[in-house]
Structures are given as C-alpha cells and as structure tokens.
Enzyme design. Structure first.
Site, PDB file in Angstrom:
ATOM      1  N   SER A 114      21.497   1.373  18.924  1.00 20.19           N
ATOM      2  CA  SER A 114      22.166   0.089  19.096  1.00 20.19           C
ATOM      3  C   SER A 114      21.486  -0.803  20.132  1.00 20.19           C
ATOM      4  O   SER A 114      21.754  -2.004  20.174  1.00 20.19           O
ATOM      5  CB  SER A 114      23.637   0.301  19.478  1.00 20.19           C
ATOM      6  OG  SER A 114      23.754   1.175  20.578  1.00 20.19           O
ATOM      7  N   ASP A 339      31.788  -1.347  28.693  1.00 19.73           N
ATOM      8  CA  ASP A 339      30.462  -1.166  28.101  1.00 19.73           C
ATOM      9  C   ASP A 339      29.399  -1.612  29.101  1.00 19.73           C
ATOM     10  O   ASP A 339      29.112  -2.806  29.245  1.00 19.73           O
ATOM     11  CB  ASP A 339      30.352  -1.969  26.805  1.00 19.73           C
ATOM     12  CG  ASP A 339      29.028  -1.750  26.085  1.00 19.73           C
ATOM     13  OD1 ASP A 339      28.170  -1.026  26.623  1.00 19.73           O
ATOM     14  OD2 ASP A 339      28.852  -2.305  24.994  1.00 19.73           O
ATOM     15  N   HIS A 342      25.178  -1.710  26.601  1.00 14.79           N
ATOM     16  CA  HIS A 342      24.632  -2.796  25.789  1.00 14.79           C
ATOM     17  C   HIS A 342      24.557  -4.074  26.624  1.00 14.79           C
ATOM     18  O   HIS A 342      24.925  -4.081  27.797  1.00 14.79           O
ATOM     19  CB  HIS A 342      25.499  -2.990  24.541  1.00 14.79           C
ATOM     20  CG  HIS A 342      25.559  -1.777  23.680  1.00 14.79           C
ATOM     21  ND1 HIS A 342      26.630  -0.909  23.697  1.00 14.79           N
ATOM     22  CD2 HIS A 342      24.673  -1.264  22.787  1.00 14.79           C
ATOM     23  CE1 HIS A 342      26.405   0.085  22.846  1.00 14.79           C
ATOM     24  NE2 HIS A 342      25.217  -0.100  22.290  1.00 14.79           N
TER      25      HIS A 342
END
Length: 363
Positions: A114, A339, A342
C-alpha cells in the site's frame, strides 16, 4: 562621420565585446570539471507557499484513506513543505514534460504494497492535475493490477499489488511463503520503468499475517527472524532482476523503505503524544534521532551487489523527517489505531515522485 553615427558605432562595438565575453564565459564554464555528485536524498524540508503541487479536491479518484483534508484534518501547514537537497536544486515536477518527454509510448509500473499504492496515487493525481482536459482512463482488475492511461501519449502508469515480491502459495492453514521463488515476473517484464517496494507487511503477525509457514531452500519453518526472511526474499528479487532485465530497455528502481511514526521517542527526547497523532510540523534539519532504518540498510547492500543497474530511491530519511505527514486519525481506511504508516495526499509521496522525475530526467 556625424556625432550620432559615432555613438551608434561605439554602442555596437561595446555590444560585440560583451557578447564575446559571454561566449567565452560559456566555453570556460563548459570546460570545467563537473561538480561533485549531489545526493538528492540528503537534505531538509523547507516551507514553501507554492506547495502543494495539487489540490486533493481536484483528484477525483484519490483513495479515501489518503484524502486527509476531505476526512476532516483541520491543519494545512503540512501541505506547504518542499524537499530541498543539500548542495543542489531539483526541478519542480512538470506533469506535461513527464508525459511527453519521459513516458510517451511507455509503461511505468509500481510493484509492492500500500506504500506503492500511495506513490502511484500521488503520481496519477500529479498527472491529472497537469493535464485535466486530456482523456485518461482508470481500470482496476481483481488480480490487483490498476492501470491509469493517457491514450494521447500511449502511456500507462500502473500499480501491481504484491506486498512481499516473492510467492505465497496454498490456502489456510497451509499458506507457504517461498523466499526463493518469484512467479510474477512475466507481468513485470511488460514495463519500461519498474519501481519496487516491500517491507510494510513483513512485521505483521496473527490475523494480518497472510502466510502460515516460510520455505527457504529445502527447509520449511513456522516462523523466523523477519529481517532475515526479508533479506532472503530481497536477494531473490535482486537475482530475478539480474537474470531477467535488460537495463538498456528497462529502468529499475527500488522505493526505499517508508517509515512508521508510531513511537515519538524515535524523533524526540520528550516523546510527544507517543505517535504521529497531533504532529503538524516536520523534524527540522537533516538528522533523525533513531538513525538509519534496518530494512533500508539491507536493501542498499543488496542493490550495490547487483550485476544489472538498479537504483535505490532512498526516500527513508526524507520520510523519517515527516512525522506530520500521516493520516493519523484522518485516514478512515479501516484502521482502528491511528494510521502512522501511510501518507496524506497531497503530501510526502509527491516529493518521492518529484525525485523519480529527476532520476528519469538524469538517466
């Protein structure tokens, strides 16, 4: 000769002298030895009102988990930082130049997890922003291949989801990760530019672990030191590149390891709130308290040993400095915890792609 004519002649002579001096200077500069190579991955983040390179609101296909502004992030200062290498400058990303001069008639493919998706999304947003009125298409297949195309340029920007690069075969509870095997290479060979990435998933355990056993050579084990397993797998990847890629036709990059910011003591003695939560500014300067990333050290060593030319996009340090660039609680991507892995878009991956643009121009 009249006085006005004499003045005109004198001016013409002076102009000719100046032009001759300029021409001589150009010749002298071009004859000098080239300046010492500048490492574009060593530098600092500087505040720049001309950033970001696009507005996330104008990128209609951006992943929800990366669209921090739409998800309610209140601060915007994190969008205003530009990467500045020490000792040299890099060109601002030019999407039309990227399409017309670098990628016309070619295919670029990101292969990885990702974080590769993060960079692919960034590049597609950058290009869409540069050419909003030029027809483009976006297709996504169940196999994990996403393709963003510009038919007018006969150009495709692709993302192939492959978190480990090596093979995982079988079904639960007998899924085996084969550290010595790569079967996805036929797809990779279709690209003119390849950007690989792997690390984010290597430390996952329990339900997030997508394999049950590890096979290395003729030995199968329940588990092993993850960094050792990673080095074995990346050795298999580097051997695959050596055996299958013609560097005169295909450019190969490895996207350096993107760091997490889950432990504030890695960048601050005070520790802050313990993670990336609430961080709104980069670490200033060119040093990161925690030092080099251990997985990045492994990749750098292997790339130096490769027979075929591959380039490490060493984005680790520049990313370590951006504790403020993560979605945190504004990711809305299914993360129960904040998160801190990312990146918000617009944001840090745009600078990764600016460096990729520079690398492709230079090569």
């Amino acid at each position: 000769m009249m006085r006005g004519d004499a003045s005109t002649v004198m001016v013409m002579v002076m102009v000719l002298v100046m032009l001759n001096q300029i021409e001589s200077a150009v010749v002298n500069v071009s004859s000098l030895p080239h300046r010492k190579y500048c490492n574009i991955y060593i530098g600092k983040w500087v505040y720049d009102q001309n950033y970001p390179l696009y507005d996330s609101k104008t990128c209609p296909f951006i992943e929800k988990q990366f669209n921090c502004q739409s998800n309610g992030r209140p601060d915007t200062e994190y969008l205003k930082y530009r990467w500045q290498p020490n000792g040299c400058n890099i060109p601002r990303f030019n999407g039309l130049d990227f399409l017309g001069r670098i990628m016309k008639g070619k295919k670029l493919m990101f292969v990885g997890d990702s974080l590769s998706l993060n960079q692919w999304q960034s590049l597609t947003c950058l290009l869409h922003n540069a050419a909003p009125n030029i027809k483009s298409t976006l297709t996504r297949s169940p196999s994990g291949l996403s393709v963003f195309s510009f038919p007018a340029y006969n150009s495709s920007i692709m993302f192939s989801r492959n978190a480990f690069l090596v093979d995982i075969v079988g079904a639960p509870p007998n899924r085996v990760m084969k550290l010595d095997s790569i079967s996805s290479g036929s797809l990779w060979k279709t690209a003119d530019v390849l950007i690989f990435n792997s690390w984010h998933w290597w430390l996952h355990t329990d339900r997030k672990q997508p394999w049950d056993k590890i096979e290395s050579g003729n030995v199968t084990v329940k588990d092993m030191d993850r960094l050792v397993a990673y080095e074995k797998a990346m050795t298999t990847w580097s051997n695959w590149v050596d055996q299958n890629i013609d560097p005169s036709k295909t450019k190969v990059f490895f996207q350096g390891v993107s760091p997490d910011h889950g432990q504030a003591n890695e960048w601050s003695k005070q520790g802050g709130k313990g993670s990336c939560i609430g961080e709104t500014k980069p670490v200033m300067g060119s040093k990161y308290r925690a030092g080099p990333h251990r997985a990045e050290v492994v990749v750098a060593k292997l790339i130096k040993m490769m027979k075929k030319k591959a380039r490490l996009m060493d984005v680790t340090l520049m990313s370590q400095l951006r504790k403020d660039g993560h979605p945190s609680v504004y990711g809305l991507g299914g993360h129960k915890a904040p998160d801190c892995s990312h990146w918000c878009l617009a944001g840090v991956p745009d600078s990764w792609n600016q460096l990729l643009y520079h690398e492709l121009l230079r090569s």
